[in-house]
Design an enzyme around this catalytic site. Structure first.
Site, short mmCIF file in Angstrom:
data_model
loop_
_atom_site.label_atom_id
_atom_site.label_comp_id
_atom_site.label_asym_id
_atom_site.label_seq_id
_atom_site.Cartn_x
_atom_site.Cartn_y
_atom_site.Cartn_z
N GLY A 182 2.00 3.28 12.50
CA GLY A 182 2.94 2.44 11.76
C GLY A 182 2.99 0.99 12.21
O GLY A 182 3.95 0.29 11.93
N HIS A 204 -7.28 -1.52 4.15
CA HIS A 204 -8.41 -0.74 4.66
C HIS A 204 -9.19 -1.58 5.67
O HIS A 204 -9.48 -2.75 5.41
CB HIS A 204 -9.32 -0.33 3.49
CG HIS A 204 -10.45 0.54 3.93
ND1 HIS A 204 -10.28 1.88 4.19
CD2 HIS A 204 -11.74 0.26 4.19
CE1 HIS A 204 -11.44 2.39 4.59
NE2 HIS A 204 -12.34 1.42 4.60
C1 GRF Z 1 -5.01 0.68 9.79
O1 GRF Z 1 -6.19 0.33 10.45
C2 GRF Z 1 -5.22 0.71 8.31
O2 GRF Z 1 -6.11 -0.25 7.86
C3 GRF Z 1 -5.81 2.08 8.12
O3 GRF Z 1 -5.08 2.90 9.01
C4 GRF Z 1 -4.63 2.13 10.11
C5 GRF Z 1 -3.15 2.30 10.22
O4 GRF Z 1 -2.62 1.75 11.39
N1 GRF Z 1 -5.79 2.46 6.74
P1 GRF Z 1 -1.04 1.71 11.59
O5 GRF Z 1 -0.50 3.14 11.39
O6 GRF Z 1 -0.44 0.76 10.60
O7 GRF Z 1 -0.81 1.26 13.01
#
Ligand code: GRF
Length: 193
Positions: free
Chosen positions: A12, A109
């Protein structure tokens, strides 16, 4: 002011970056609810620390993807949510939510799409030996990371070093997602209704 829901399955950190952008007054939005498919995910603690309600529903508890998404949709409607922001939500969005929120769902992404869609985009980039990767924010359609691209930013790969490459990508994510939401929502440059 836009009412949004953030969908997350993991740490998150992007949720937190968005919430901090709202608190700074940069993004004209309010996070009504954090939706997670992983009741134990760290994002639930981050949301609690910010006093934001969490909807934690385990898909396994439902007979079908449709039933699972209907349960989410009921809560989104109750909260009058207008826009869905996916931030590390490790699940394809199905027809129920896509039809309820046409062009109102976005995702971040960790690659320069259309390269390296799907799981472990950073690992895919390192395995291919690319020298530059990056971050993409895009609209969500029925495919895996295939929707129309909104913004991208390049990140240099730190060769042979996954940890540093990952850290560089996350740092850019935490800048780019708030910037995109500002671009989409704020009245002077409002791109969505
Ligand atoms: C991020 O790298 C996002 O791009 C990918 O999943 C990861 C999530 O990280 N889809 P977080 O949970 O926001 O720390």
């Amino acid at each position: 002011m836009k009412s949004i829901a953030v969908f997350a399955s993991g740490s998150g950190s992007n949720f937190q970056a968005i919430q901090e952008g709202i608190e700074r007054g940069d993004i004209d939005a309010t996070i009504k609810v954090v939706v997670t498919d992983k009741p134990g995910a760290y994002v639930t603690e981050r949301a609690a620390a910010k006093n934001i309600p969490v909807l934690a529903l385990s898909p396994k508890a439902y007979d079908s993807k449709e039933a699972y998404e209907q349960a989410i949709l009921a809560e989104l409607r109750k909260n009058e949510v207008e826009f869905l922001v996916l931030a590390g939500y490790m699940r394809l969005i199905g027809a129920t939510l896509l039809e309820a929120y046409p062009n109102h769902i976005i995702n971040i992404h960790p690659s320069l799409l259309p390269s390296f869609p799907g799981k472990d985009a950073i690992g895919q980039a390192l395995a291919h030996g690319v020298k530059i990767t990056g971050v993409t924010v895009h609209y969500v359609d029925a495919g895996m990371d295939t929707g129309r691209i909104i913004m991208q930013r390049a990140v240099d790969v730190v060769e042979g070093n996954r940890e540093e490459t990952e850290a560089a990508i996350h740092a850019i994510e935490h800048q780019l997602y708030p910037e995109v939401l500002k671009y989409l929502f704020n009245s002077s440059e409002n791109r969505v209704r």
